[in-house]
Design a protein around this motif. Sequence first.
Motif, PDB file in Angstrom:
ATOM      1  N   ASN A  29       0.718  -1.206   0.013  1.00  0.00           N
ATOM      2  CA  ASN A  29      -0.016   0.166  -0.067  1.00  0.00           C
ATOM      3  C   ASN A  29       0.751   1.227   0.132  1.00  0.00           C
ATOM      4  OD1 ASN A  29       0.698   0.287   2.624  1.00  0.00           O
ATOM      5  ND2 ASN A  29      -0.997  -0.788   3.298  1.00  0.00           N
ATOM      6  N   GLU A  30       2.000   1.071  -0.367  1.00  0.00           N
ATOM      7  CA  GLU A  30       2.943   2.227  -0.341  1.00  0.00           C
ATOM      8  C   GLU A  30       3.640   2.372  -1.658  1.00  0.00           C
ATOM      9  OE1 GLU A  30       5.695   1.807   2.798  1.00  0.00           O
ATOM     10  OE2 GLU A  30       4.175   2.786   4.313  1.00  0.00           O
ATOM     11  N   GLY A  31       3.739   3.790  -2.164  1.00  0.00           N
ATOM     12  CA  GLY A  31       4.633   4.082  -3.209  1.00  0.00           C
ATOM     13  C   GLY A  31       4.923   5.334  -3.356  1.00  0.00           C
ATOM     14  N   PRO A  32       5.641   5.833  -4.195  1.00  0.00           N
ATOM     15  CA  PRO A  32       6.195   7.242  -4.381  1.00  0.00           C
ATOM     16  C   PRO A  32       5.011   8.133  -4.242  1.00  0.00           C
ATOM     17  CG  PRO A  32       7.110   5.918  -6.294  1.00  0.00           C
ATOM     18  CD  PRO A  32       6.315   4.934  -5.361  1.00  0.00           C
ATOM     19  N   GLY A  33       4.031   7.877  -5.046  1.00  0.00           N
ATOM     20  CA  GLY A  33       3.000   8.919  -5.455  1.00  0.00           C
ATOM     21  C   GLY A  33       1.735   8.750  -4.353  1.00  0.00           C
ATOM     22  N   VAL A  34       1.819   7.886  -3.304  1.00  0.00           N
ATOM     23  CA  VAL A  34       0.819   7.733  -2.541  1.00  0.00           C
ATOM     24  C   VAL A  34       0.800   8.658  -1.326  1.00  0.00           C
ATOM     25  CG1 VAL A  34      -0.468   6.027  -0.769  1.00  0.00           C
ATOM     26  CG2 VAL A  34       0.651   5.184  -2.996  1.00  0.00           C
ATOM     27  N   LEU A  35      -0.269   9.443  -1.350  1.00  0.00           N
ATOM     28  CA  LEU A  35      -0.388  10.609  -0.314  1.00  0.00           C
ATOM     29  C   LEU A  35      -1.340  10.019   0.943  1.00  0.00           C
ATOM     30  CD1 LEU A  35      -1.037  13.900  -2.328  1.00  0.00           C
ATOM     31  CD2 LEU A  35       1.173  12.929  -1.326  1.00  0.00           C
TER      32      LEU A  35
ATOM     33  N   ILE B  31      -3.771  10.017  -4.344  1.00  0.00           N
ATOM     34  CA  ILE B  31      -2.183   9.912  -4.944  1.00  0.00           C
ATOM     35  C   ILE B  31      -2.079  11.349  -5.669  1.00  0.00           C
ATOM     36  CG2 ILE B  31      -2.245   7.233  -5.591  1.00  0.00           C
ATOM     37  CD1 ILE B  31      -2.926   8.475  -8.381  1.00  0.00           C
ATOM     38  N   ASP B  32      -0.629  11.404  -5.471  1.00  0.00           N
ATOM     39  CA  ASP B  32      -0.110  12.867  -5.958  1.00  0.00           C
ATOM     40  C   ASP B  32      -0.066  13.056  -7.431  1.00  0.00           C
ATOM     41  OD1 ASP B  32       0.899  15.300  -6.075  1.00  0.00           O
ATOM     42  OD2 ASP B  32       2.978  14.751  -5.093  1.00  0.00           O
ATOM     43  N   LEU B  33      -0.566  14.071  -7.800  1.00  0.00           N
ATOM     44  CA  LEU B  33      -0.450  14.216  -9.315  1.00  0.00           C
ATOM     45  C   LEU B  33       0.573  15.316  -9.813  1.00  0.00           C
ATOM     46  CD1 LEU B  33      -4.204  14.407 -10.447  1.00  0.00           C
ATOM     47  CD2 LEU B  33      -2.880  12.531 -10.538  1.00  0.00           C
ATOM     48  N   GLY B  34       1.257  15.803  -8.917  1.00  0.00           N
ATOM     49  CA  GLY B  34       2.309  16.778  -8.910  1.00  0.00           C
ATOM     50  C   GLY B  34       1.658  18.343  -9.126  1.00  0.00           C
ATOM     51  N   ASP B  35       2.409  19.147  -8.961  1.00  0.00           N
ATOM     52  CA  ASP B  35       2.248  20.606  -8.942  1.00  0.00           C
ATOM     53  C   ASP B  35       0.969  20.998  -8.060  1.00  0.00           C
ATOM     54  OD1 ASP B  35       4.109  20.991 -10.936  1.00  0.00           O
ATOM     55  OD2 ASP B  35       2.895  20.532 -12.317  1.00  0.00           O
ATOM     56  N   GLY B  36       0.637  20.385  -6.956  1.00  0.00           N
ATOM     57  CA  GLY B  36      -0.289  20.736  -5.970  1.00  0.00           C
ATOM     58  C   GLY B  36      -1.589  20.051  -6.292  1.00  0.00           C
TER      59      GLY B  36
ATOM     60  N   VAL C 194     -12.662  -7.252  -7.436  1.00  0.00           N
ATOM     61  CA  VAL C 194     -12.822  -6.313  -8.666  1.00  0.00           C
ATOM     62  C   VAL C 194     -11.552  -5.092  -8.213  1.00  0.00           C
ATOM     63  CG1 VAL C 194     -14.075  -4.258  -9.702  1.00  0.00           C
ATOM     64  CG2 VAL C 194     -15.404  -6.728  -9.093  1.00  0.00           C
ATOM     65  N   VAL C 195     -10.988  -5.005  -9.238  1.00  0.00           N
ATOM     66  CA  VAL C 195      -9.824  -3.995  -9.308  1.00  0.00           C
ATOM     67  C   VAL C 195     -10.191  -2.579 -10.063  1.00  0.00           C
ATOM     68  CG1 VAL C 195      -7.397  -3.466 -10.042  1.00  0.00           C
ATOM     69  CG2 VAL C 195      -8.209  -5.852  -9.268  1.00  0.00           C
ATOM     70  N   GLY C 196     -10.206  -1.622  -9.108  1.00  0.00           N
ATOM     71  CA  GLY C 196     -10.411  -0.231  -9.882  1.00  0.00           C
ATOM     72  C   GLY C 196      -8.953   0.383  -9.834  1.00  0.00           C
ATOM     73  N   MET C 197      -8.489   0.484 -10.931  1.00  0.00           N
ATOM     74  CA  MET C 197      -7.149   0.989 -11.253  1.00  0.00           C
ATOM     75  C   MET C 197      -7.132   2.321 -12.088  1.00  0.00           C
ATOM     76  SD  MET C 197      -3.648  -0.835 -12.419  1.00  0.00           S
ATOM     77  CE  MET C 197      -3.745  -2.363 -11.691  1.00  0.00           C
ATOM     78  N   VAL C 198      -6.282   3.170 -11.374  1.00  0.00           N
ATOM     79  CA  VAL C 198      -6.256   4.427 -12.094  1.00  0.00           C
ATOM     80  C   VAL C 198      -4.896   4.621 -12.829  1.00  0.00           C
ATOM     81  CG1 VAL C 198      -7.966   5.654 -10.440  1.00  0.00           C
ATOM     82  CG2 VAL C 198      -5.497   5.429  -9.929  1.00  0.00           C
ATOM     83  N   GLY C 199      -4.635   5.366 -13.788  1.00  0.00           N
ATOM     84  CA  GLY C 199      -3.309   5.872 -14.510  1.00  0.00           C
ATOM     85  C   GLY C 199      -3.473   6.835 -15.022  1.00  0.00           C
ATOM     86  N   LEU C 200      -2.236   7.450 -15.485  1.00  0.00           N
ATOM     87  CA  LEU C 200      -1.963   8.821 -15.698  1.00  0.00           C
ATOM     88  C   LEU C 200      -1.348   9.117 -17.149  1.00  0.00           C
ATOM     89  CD1 LEU C 200      -0.277  10.087 -12.635  1.00  0.00           C
ATOM     90  CD2 LEU C 200      -2.776  10.276 -13.309  1.00  0.00           C
ATOM     91  N   LEU C 201      -1.763   9.848 -17.849  1.00  0.00           N
ATOM     92  CA  LEU C 201      -1.245  10.354 -19.124  1.00  0.00           C
ATOM     93  C   LEU C 201      -0.577  11.561 -19.000  1.00  0.00           C
ATOM     94  CD1 LEU C 201      -4.445   9.095 -19.722  1.00  0.00           C
ATOM     95  CD2 LEU C 201      -3.670   9.300 -22.054  1.00  0.00           C
ATOM     96  N   ASP C 202       0.776  11.745 -19.639  1.00  0.00           N
ATOM     97  CA  ASP C 202       1.396  13.028 -19.347  1.00  0.00           C
ATOM     98  C   ASP C 202       0.781  14.031 -20.470  1.00  0.00           C
ATOM     99  OD1 ASP C 202       3.060  11.736 -17.563  1.00  0.00           O
ATOM    100  OD2 ASP C 202       4.461  11.012 -19.254  1.00  0.00           O
ATOM    101  N   ASP C 203       0.222  13.467 -21.557  1.00  0.00           N
ATOM    102  CA  ASP C 203      -0.210  14.334 -22.798  1.00  0.00           C
ATOM    103  C   ASP C 203      -1.549  13.562 -23.168  1.00  0.00           C
ATOM    104  OD1 ASP C 203      -0.655  15.547 -25.009  1.00  0.00           O
ATOM    105  OD2 ASP C 203       1.503  15.276 -25.706  1.00  0.00           O
TER     106      ASP C 203
END
Lengths: 738, 231
Positions: free
Chosen positions: A58-64, A74-79, A544-553
């Motif tokens: 349950n831990e990772g670099p972006g987990v707030l 989770i952190d998306l950066g820039d506040g 049931v897995v609810g997953m989130v992912g990020l797109l830079d663009d």
Amino acid sequence: MLEDRPWEAVGLTEEEYRRCRELLGREPNHLELGLVGLMWSEHCSYKTSKVHLAKLPNEGPGVLQGPGENAGVIDLGDGLALAFKIESHNHPSAIEPLQGAATGVGGILRDIITMGAHPIAILDSLRFGLLEAPRNRYLFAGVVAGIGWYGNCFGCPTVGGEVYCEPVYDGNPLVNAMCLGLVRTAGIIRGRAEGPGNPVLLAGAPTGRDGIHGASLLASREFDEKAEERRPSVQVGDPFLGKLLLEACLEARDTGLLVGVNDLGAAGLTSACSETASRAGTGIELELDEVPRREPGMTPYEVMLSESQERMLIIARQGGEEVIARIFRRWGLEAKIIGRVTADGMIRVREGGRMVAEVPAAALTREAPVYHRPERAAERPVLDLGALPDLAPSQAGAWLARLMGSANLASREWVYRQYDHLVGVNTALRPGSDAAVLRFKDRPGGVAAAVDGNGRHCWLAPRLGGALAVAEAARNLTVSGARPVALTNCLNFGNPERPEIMWEFREVIEGMAEACRALGTPVTGGNVSFYNETLGQNIYPTPVVGMVGLLDDIAHVTRQGFQSAGDRIILLGRTRDDLGGGEYLKLAHGLVAGPPPGLDLEAEVRVQALCLEAIRAGMVRSAHDCSDGGLAVALAEMAVAGGEGARGLDVDLAAAGGSRLDTLLFGETPSRIVLAVAPAAAEGLLALARRHGVAAVELGVVTDGRVVLRQGGRTLVDEATADLEAAWKGALPCLMAG
Amino acid sequence: MRFGVVVFPGSNCERDCFHLVDQVLGRPVRYVWHQDTALERVDCVILPGGFSYGDYLRPGAIARFSPVMGAVAEHAGAGGLVLGICNGFQILLEAGLLPGAMLRNRSLQFQCQDVFLRVEDVETAFTRLCRPGQVLKVPIKHGDGNYHVDPEDLAARGRVVFRYSEADGRVTPEANPNGSMANIAGLANLEGNVVGLMPHPEVSAEEVLGGTDGRVLLESAVRYWEERGPC
């Protein structure tokens, strides 16, 4: 007699009653016993699941914010940060589908709001019995109407989900709702009753008699013949009030006067007070006379246990209460002081000047019983592939059409057309592709989300099934152009007092944990739903897995539909002889037998890394996860979803792998992705695949109008795309029409 | 030209409309509260979609009594621009600013999907940049968009602006998503300064959302206002 065995009325065991007496140092009174019974219910206490849930990373670099709060963050950066969570509302939906599903959506929306976040999307994962039965159609139609009613009126788009129908969900449908919300990192609020002396406010709707014992008697027991009689335990939702509550909470959040916020869902005031106090190491003293009520004559017991919807518990800064109340009044809602935070860790309830209950917050929460329930491994049917006749080539086209039109693979348009999936003007990838994508308005990227779970796989091989669910969710995000980041899980299981169910549960969790570690996607929270048993029939273990992912663009958004004729079709990953646990095996041979397809996590990671790199490099025109129904179905779906002039394909599958026709066309080997790339990009993509150590073969080209599958010059399938589309799109409306 | 977006309790597209004007068109815009009794510094008022008052009783039936609706009627009467989208259109009907009424969709279900609209009238404030017969792709998302009207009432008080059509502009029964009479998707008052429609132009105003056809409504309004000059 009730007097002799007082624990029974509140769903406790005799042993638990003794523990309660020890913790209090005396006999609990009627109300106290009610509070304890509620908070020690499986639904509220996680007493059976706790020891196993701890195994999930349950831990990772972006987990707030990890597990233990109203939602993970989770952190998306820039506040900026993303709050998200999934929850079940299975038993209420089984009894009263519209309200059950609607209040499930309302509850998960409030979980996100309590974090200080603005909800941006809902997804839902549903399971029903076979739609040939009128009762299951009634449940399905009611659940979809309920989700739509709440989400549409509230104004949060429902952008994705999944639906499967299996006989084991007869009478015990699954309704899991996931929500995502955006929050300024500095504005994240937690469900903590900090600061002795701070006022405790109850905000939103007045308290009524609905939903009493929803958590303990409805969610924490199996169903019997009397399930219908529990209809009064189902809460009643009001999305209009929910929307007003959102607006008022967001406005109140921006004043900086909120210390803590907690949703009032399962177990109502009891849960909200004891959890916020317990998390902060404080206590709360309540004046029940101050609780705004919907009806006169409610007992303290009813007020404390009510699960009336659209309510929030707010812990405010001293002196801030009037400002907050004014904001709520502007939105036509009440926010009233009903108590104070105290320093001594006790939950005290007063009414009419009298102390009616006095229980340590910790006794209701942290000190609830914890069980290591016994397990027993179960034998599950195993497929003898050698004894199974292969598919005749002449039947390939007919079977493709049949699979496309089966309840589990057919188009979900009938469902998502009833949901507003566009409100919020963020939906960059709409329902119907592998994942949904929401753009960010204030920055270039976006967030992708998908829900996945295959109960049949998990029943046949729980550990493998758990890992497959995580891998597939991640693959769905990857093919849509997103980097998988974190997940929330909803663990739907049968009766944990049965050793086989406990074995399924532990195995599934351990399988999920392995996949989470391999894919680098921590679990930030979730929900466990046990006792999904009706008249002795347990559901498939259904995580049931609810997953989130990020797109830079946001330009990286990739769809499954073909874009233009002439594009080259490339298969990533190898096809093995995997029929176990598949849709084709069930439909063609009437068999549910395993094992399900094996999963090589290293290969999975490689194929996803390759796919994402190719998408980011602008090489990919279309991408689709190859899973349910196998390669033939995946290819046909890409044609059906194709754009003008690109609704067909002509491929030769000779090099795809698989020594049998049925496994080649319909086998569900994971870690495979189908891509379509511009002709000029094909060579580069194959070279990139070699560098990543991923098997990749060019199968053929995108055409228009027909789905043509060959094998070494022999034509296996030659069907009009329009016919396949008609079977695929027509199936659900036709089934639902009865 | 200054825009205002009315916020009723239960509106849920007000932020989307605000975003369209502010971020996509880059024009000044502010929210107008349902209890306001005047539309100061607003040239074009938008009644956004959503479920004002939870659609209780009937969509728009309660919102029409909001204090702001008096100001909206005055504004319309003085030649100011009014655009009602979805629930905003329903409110305009209930308030009598446009003729007709809404029934439940023929499917009896909420429907969210792209539709094609043929522009029937390019003389209104919100369509003057369209070509006659131009086809726009704009999504609908509603449960009560089945429009009905007494033809005489329509002729006396309104003009049909949009009809549901095929992609090539043919108006067919198949292109009608909700059972609306004569495929009517949107209309205007006789003066053409008040327009209501069920589809959501704010959702089709950016490529990232799947199209930009919806922009033309507000771009038309801006042009109309600039040509007309300040009043």
